[in-house]
Design a protein around this motif. Sequence first.
Motif, mmCIF file in Angstrom:
data_model
loop_
_atom_site.group_PDB
_atom_site.id
_atom_site.type_symbol
_atom_site.label_atom_id
_atom_site.label_comp_id
_atom_site.label_asym_id
_atom_site.label_seq_id
_atom_site.Cartn_x
_atom_site.Cartn_y
_atom_site.Cartn_z
ATOM 1 N N MET A 143 -4.750 13.731 -1.690
ATOM 2 C CA MET A 143 -4.722 12.573 -0.792
ATOM 3 C C MET A 143 -4.456 12.978 0.648
ATOM 4 O O MET A 143 -5.033 12.392 1.573
ATOM 5 N N GLY A 144 -3.585 13.969 0.861
ATOM 6 C CA GLY A 144 -3.216 14.317 2.221
ATOM 7 C C GLY A 144 -2.440 13.189 2.887
ATOM 8 O O GLY A 144 -2.247 12.105 2.312
ATOM 9 N N GLY A 145 -1.998 13.424 4.120
ATOM 10 C CA GLY A 145 -1.192 12.421 4.807
ATOM 11 C C GLY A 145 -1.924 11.113 5.016
ATOM 12 O O GLY A 145 -1.398 10.024 4.737
ATOM 13 N N GLU A 146 -3.153 11.178 5.502
ATOM 14 C CA GLU A 146 -3.910 9.960 5.766
ATOM 15 C C GLU A 146 -4.228 9.210 4.478
ATOM 16 O O GLU A 146 -4.208 7.977 4.433
ATOM 17 N N GLY A 147 -4.544 9.952 3.427
ATOM 18 C CA GLY A 147 -4.856 9.311 2.163
ATOM 19 C C GLY A 147 -3.655 8.578 1.584
ATOM 20 O O GLY A 147 -3.781 7.474 1.038
ATOM 21 N N LEU A 148 -2.467 9.189 1.695
ATOM 22 C CA LEU A 148 -1.264 8.538 1.187
ATOM 23 C C LEU A 148 -0.955 7.266 1.971
ATOM 24 O O LEU A 148 -0.566 6.240 1.391
ATOM 25 N N LYS A 149 -1.116 7.333 3.284
ATOM 26 C CA LYS A 149 -0.897 6.135 4.093
ATOM 27 C C LYS A 149 -1.889 5.045 3.696
ATOM 28 O O LYS A 149 -1.515 3.868 3.541
ATOM 29 N N ARG A 150 -3.142 5.420 3.512
ATOM 30 C CA ARG A 150 -4.157 4.437 3.130
ATOM 31 C C ARG A 150 -3.843 3.827 1.768
ATOM 32 O O ARG A 150 -4.058 2.626 1.552
ATOM 33 N N ALA A 151 -3.314 4.626 0.850
ATOM 34 C CA ALA A 151 -2.937 4.096 -0.472
ATOM 35 C C ALA A 151 -1.870 3.013 -0.326
ATOM 36 O O ALA A 151 -1.942 1.959 -0.977
ATOM 37 N N SER A 152 -0.854 3.257 0.518
ATOM 38 C CA SER A 152 0.185 2.252 0.738
ATOM 39 C C SER A 152 -0.406 0.987 1.334
ATOM 40 O O SER A 152 -0.074 -0.140 0.926
ATOM 41 N N GLN A 153 -1.302 1.158 2.300
ATOM 42 C CA GLN A 153 -1.910 -0.009 2.944
ATOM 43 C C GLN A 153 -2.749 -0.820 1.965
ATOM 44 O O GLN A 153 -2.725 -2.055 1.984
ATOM 45 N N LEU A 154 -3.489 -0.139 1.084
ATOM 46 C CA LEU A 154 -4.308 -0.852 0.102
ATOM 47 C C LEU A 154 -3.441 -1.520 -0.963
ATOM 48 O O LEU A 154 -3.795 -2.586 -1.476
ATOM 49 N N ALA A 155 -2.314 -0.900 -1.315
ATOM 50 C CA ALA A 155 -1.388 -1.542 -2.256
ATOM 51 C C ALA A 155 -0.894 -2.862 -1.668
ATOM 52 O O ALA A 155 -0.794 -3.890 -2.369
#
Length: 952
Positions: free
Chosen positions: A764-776
Amino acid sequence: MTINLSTANEFIARHIGPRQADEQAMLATLGFDSLEGLSASVIPQSIKGTSVLDLPDGQSEADALASIKAIAAKNQLCKTYIGQGYYNCHTPSPILRNLLENPAWYTAYTPYQPEISQGRLESLLNFQTLISDLTGLPISNASLLDEATAAAEAMTFCKRLSKNKSSHSFFASSHCHPQTLDVLRTRAEPLGIKVVVADERELTDVSPFFGALLQYPASNGDVFDYRELVERFHSANALVAVAADLLALTLLTPPGEFGADVAIGSAQRFGVPLGFGGPHAAYFATRDTFKRDMPGRLVGVSVDRHGKPALRLAMQTREQHIRREKATSNICTAQVLLANIASMYAVYHGPKGLIQIAQRIHQLTAILAQGLSALGLTVEQEQFFDTLTLNTGNNTAALHTKAHARQINLRVIDGQRLGLSLDETSGQSDVIALWALLAADGQALPDFEALASTVTSTLPPALQRQSPILSHPVFNRYHSETELMRYLRRLADKDLALDRTMIPLGSCTMKLNAASEMIPVTWAEFGNLHPFAPAEQSLGYQQLTTELEAMLCAATGYDAISLQPNAGSQGEYAGLLAIRAYHHSRGDERRDICLIPSSAHGTNPATANMAGMRVVVTACDARGNVDIEDLRAKAIEHSDHLAALMITYPSTHGVFEEGIREICGIIHDNGGQVYIDGANMNAMVGLCAPGKFGGDVSHLNLHKTFCIPHGGGGPGVGPIGVKSHLTPFLPGHAAMERKEGAVCAAPFGSASILPITWMYIRMMGGEGLKRASQLAILNANYIARRLEEHYPVLYSGSNGLVAHECILDLRPLKESSGISVDDVAKRLIDFGFHAPTMSFPVAGTLMIEPTESESKEELDRFCQAMICIREEIREVESGGLDKEDNPLKNAPHTAAEMIGEWTHPYSREQAVYPVASLIEGKYWPPVGRVDNVFGDRNLICACPSIESYQEA
């Protein structure tokens, strides 16, 4: 044409459910044009900018797998004879393929909804039967975390139930595994229990003790006859727990037959890989008299509304939610997936197969011992099962060095002795190799064939097992691979897991467990390493854990991480122990008050009690937030004794509380520390960091936010992150630099599933993890918005938005229609859905958490089901459906019901095909609604005979 030759990272899009167009449509529904705009409205101003997610870009699945393969290669696989509660074994291939690697089993949730969990409940009932049969005790739970923590549970169990009420001393045999003794000491100290470790053979006075723990066979290999000693303890009103090796119990008299009150131990050697220490299923068995005090979960047999036998979790399933700070255990996650492997290992081998495996190991050990004696070595045991201790004197260190040069690991006991244990994987060549290692230079080796023809059992004749084992048909049928494969498929088909449908459980974060994350778990380089192997053999694990700790620090804003806690409950406990030790280091022993909001998860107050703290409950306001003025008043009132605040963030009510910084400041101003429960971290990664907005310690549920699967109720991993001032008080272990303070048996807990989280973060990397939180957050708000006109959303933030989950209030419907939250949950099964979290944190509500992994199509399918159910409730309210005989009160509906006489005033079609999409992919529950009360009143918690069913 220019082609981008760099490897594309496809993983982020594969992990996250909604497509770009779906995302925009959902944002439009909420009135936003970007994820950034939504995030800015949800995250409170006071904690914006606290994220420190300094991680590189994500890797592709192929690249990440190649990276972790290189790490795994640094682990050195040697012949290991260390034993000490951990043994090599064979995982039968059909169990590996059809259970351990099968998402139908590993993505399932804890079976709190029994109608859609009959398959895994049956497997767990088999496990309980296996344990009861082998231990000779009638009641067994459906697994605990590991042998050491099971021993600690046994200690507090004995304390509660012993008639020797004035005693605060617990006897533990010096022949127990060392890691068990370490965890006992950790758990005893906050409770004021004194653990006395001594050789039971030299124990003259047993009157000072409320209970005792014995090891059978002993850690050093001896098989002692404990019958007389158990009688002495009983005469002093003390209870006796026995840590017993399950495989040895196929040949030895079970603890229940020589008077033990409790038997505990590990089921690891029943087909579960070593995994550098875990995860492994522990067991706990006891007498029928004590069943209501037993920790952990218990599977029982009940009946459904048609009178058909049905399984369910019985009695004190979530007692920590009911008794809270008076709870006797904080166990929430257990080790269900591993218990199921052990269960199926017994099913596959059957009683004859298990006895044959045990006899072979014992025979090899006896041959080994005879040969060693012939070589002039001193074997300390005369009676043993699979383990020997050799008195090697001043030659001990040299022998270990020689062994390592030959890639052999022996057990380090002390400077004068070494130990070794054989196991299921040992053979003739291993025995000869050990003789060659331990023989003097030039010394002729014994004749294996000659010894094999003459050696006899070294088990004590008086302790050789006479009672039969595993006579139930389930252990005597599925011995061909075809039969076992079909049995596992049949059980899986009874259940709902993430491979079939969304599981919208609030607070439990049932998200994708990606195949690429799971693949490394069963690699031999991770699975076949002993937790006490020499450090130079675990360089891969050392790199993995070091990198993972850094990743988790980056995600949380904390300064240090301990990966040892092997469940969220153990992470809570380790966090409070760190706070307690910090206060004590400053001479502040009086600080023992723990403030906990009334909305808290039940494990919080239970954990505080176990850590020796007194719980003071603080109020919540009408919007579900902590009542800051009540908190302030109680913090000031108890300022001289304030140890900690335990708070979940975002809150248990599914909102980001605006005042979290102020709350943390109040606690710090009054001398306390802030424990932020990380159960809801899935809303924060990349957006805000608890270690930066006031937290001193948090536990993280790797089986929630960081993608380790729930496994039907475990495994879990609950590491803790701490600020630097708490770093010296992280859990220690005899195998680590800090020797004291172990909270579980192995230094890195459930180490073999840590690659899952490493892979998730790396891909996921940093951006992917942030995007996961936003989509949740997007998915949760989308559901809340679509359903709010049908069901009130109980709590929201000041801007009308929720965090990563929302709570629907069904209480008005109970008043208007008589339909309960249970009725809605069971009706969802007819639509093919697992119910959301019921009646937590507020009775009569449903808490929904869709996670980032679910597509808009699946969210819409769920919303359609909930809207259809609301229409049915309106029909009940208007009189169009009978108040008692309606699709909700009778849900779920089974296939068998469809072909019988139909007496209901609604149609069969409405019952089972309420929406047209179900026609193509209908899930049929195997049983109707389960009668909980009947099951508790007529408790059966082992595989019952046909006669038992008929009597029921």
